[in-house]
Enzyme design. Structure first.
Site, PDB file in Angstrom:
ATOM      1  N   LYS A  54      39.488  40.283  40.370  1.00 63.06           N
ATOM      2  CA  LYS A  54      40.575  40.849  41.161  1.00 63.06           C
ATOM      3  C   LYS A  54      40.371  42.320  41.512  1.00 63.06           C
ATOM      4  CE  LYS A  54      43.698  37.481  41.539  1.00 63.06           C
ATOM      5  NZ  LYS A  54      44.305  37.050  42.808  1.00 63.06           N
ATOM      6  N   SER A 304      35.928  33.129  36.369  1.00 62.36           N
ATOM      7  CA  SER A 304      36.653  34.106  37.187  1.00 62.36           C
ATOM      8  C   SER A 304      37.378  35.185  36.400  1.00 62.36           C
ATOM      9  CB  SER A 304      37.654  33.387  38.091  1.00 62.36           C
ATOM     10  OG  SER A 304      38.540  32.592  37.323  1.00 62.36           O
TER      11      SER A 304
END
Length: 402
Positions: A54, A304
């Protein structure tokens, strides 16, 4: 600016991120390669700054704000990973930030977000609730809303991961990407398909929060009525408009994985790869464990994120052990006589299982007057061992229910 992210946008984002984010490792996974029957590598974005991908998109989005916009600060909604990316980017660029989180967001993510200098406000049960509150805050204060996935700059920043995948694994044939709102999947797919259209890009969603299958079938984003998953990082009830279009146009397939599969994958990554990830970060590996022969190799599975609450980690590990057959819970009927329990435990010990907990139930319509039900929790070596143990007990005349 258009609503469509391009390879040029992603290449420009990469230049902007130079020295800000890190090129995360690509680790060959021998145990997954053996299972799948071909090369499998792990793209370890759990080792990125702030513990997830992110920070890529958040920095690109905030760095492109005008001086006037920066002066009003930024606001975001996030279960944690986007929050940390926004907070770090804002702090790096000298901008104030406010983050709205759903109630129950992981404590480490909250603390890390505050540690980067953001003001944190809890609002609502789901990310969509927090996002509505963030929009209202933006309208009232003028702070710029930094959407967690539905913006071209966000998609471009996340797409830089796709460039790294192609450089680190030039012979890749399939890329598996954990997917919530679709920012990472959209960016990775745009980058990869522009440079290597032959590579198959697959998004992986949690069954309990899978908004893309229904939306793609309908031809437009369709919100879920409810969600239930441990994978808070991909618990998004509605695809974004920008990300939906990119996923529709560039992604080959969306698949879903169960909570049990996520638990097994998370446990396996800890045991075999020595990688600590959050449930969302294990989704790509869960897909491989579910269907080892379903993907052309070489495969790259994206990890992720790695921001997991230690309390949740302990629960997920236990859940993963149970899903893998390493914990076995049995209900066994034995004679209500001296030595009855000892005989049962002797059979279990002879089979090499370890007793964790024992409880008795004497009042049940299914029991005869001279029977007792023993509820027993065991530690085994796996599913085959558990099955063998139950067969042994049944052969000895025990009534066994698992």
């Amino acid at each position: 600016m258009t609503d469509e992210c391009t390879l040029a946008d992603i290449l420009a984002a990469r230049e902007m991120l130079e020295g800000v984010t890190v090129t995360t490792p690509m680790e060959e996974s021998r145990w997954l390669s053996a299972l799948v029957g071909g090369p499998v590598s792990l793209k370890c974005e759990n080792l990125q700054r702030t513990g997830s991908f992110k920070s890529r998109g958040a920095y690109v989005r905030i760095a492109r704000l005008s001086a006037e916009e920066r002066a009003k600060g930024v606001v975001a909604a996030s279960a944690g990973n986007h929050a940390q990316g926004v907070a770090l980017a804002a702090a790096t660029l000298g901008i104030s930030s406010t983050v709205f989180m759903p109630e129950g967001a992981p404590i480490p993510k909250e603390k890390a977000t505050r540690g980067y200098g953001a003001d944190v406000v809890f609002h609502g049960r789901y990310l969509e609730d927090s996002l509505a509150a963030a929009r209202e805050f933006s309208e009232q204060t003028g702070a710029v809303l930094i959407h967690p996935f539905d913006h071209v700059d966000i998609v471009a920043g996340q797409g830089t991961l796709g460039l790294e995948v192609l450089e680190q694994s030039p012979d890749v044939r399939t890329v598996l990407v954990p997917t919530g709102g679709g920012g990472l999947l959209a960016g990775v797919a745009i980058a990869i398909k522009a440079l290597r259209p032959d590579v198959r890009v697959v998004g992986v969603q949690a069954e309990g929060a899978a908004a893309y299958p229904g939306s793609l079938a309908a031809g437009h984003p369709v919100p879920l009525e409810s969600m239930s998953t441990m994978a808070d990082g991909i618990a998004v009830g509605r695809p974004g408009d920008i990300t939906f279009a990119a996923v529709r146009d560039h992604v080959d397939e969306i698949i879903t994985v169960s909570e049990e599969s996520l638990s097994r994958a998370l446990l396996a990554l800890i045991e075999r790869a020595k990688q600590v990830v959050e449930p969302a970060g294990a989704a790509a590996v869960a897909a491989l464990l579910d269907n080892p022969t379903g993907f052309e190799t070489p495969v790259v599975a994206v990890l992720s994120g790695g921001n997991i609450d230690p309390l949740l980690l302990s629960k997920v590990i236990r859940h993963g052990l149970a899903a893998a057959g390493r914990y076995l819970y049995l209900r066994v009927c034995i004679p209500d006589l001296p030595g009855g329990l000892a005989s049962l435990l002797s059979e279990i010990g002879a089979e090499g299982a370890n007793v964790l907990e024992v409880a008795h139930e004497r009042i049940s319509p299914s029991l005869t007057l001279n029977e007792v039900e023993v509820r027993i929790q065991l530690e085994t070596r796996g599913e085959a061992h558990a099955e063998h143990l139950m067969e042994r007990l049944r052969e000895r005349g025990y009534r066994v229910n698992d």
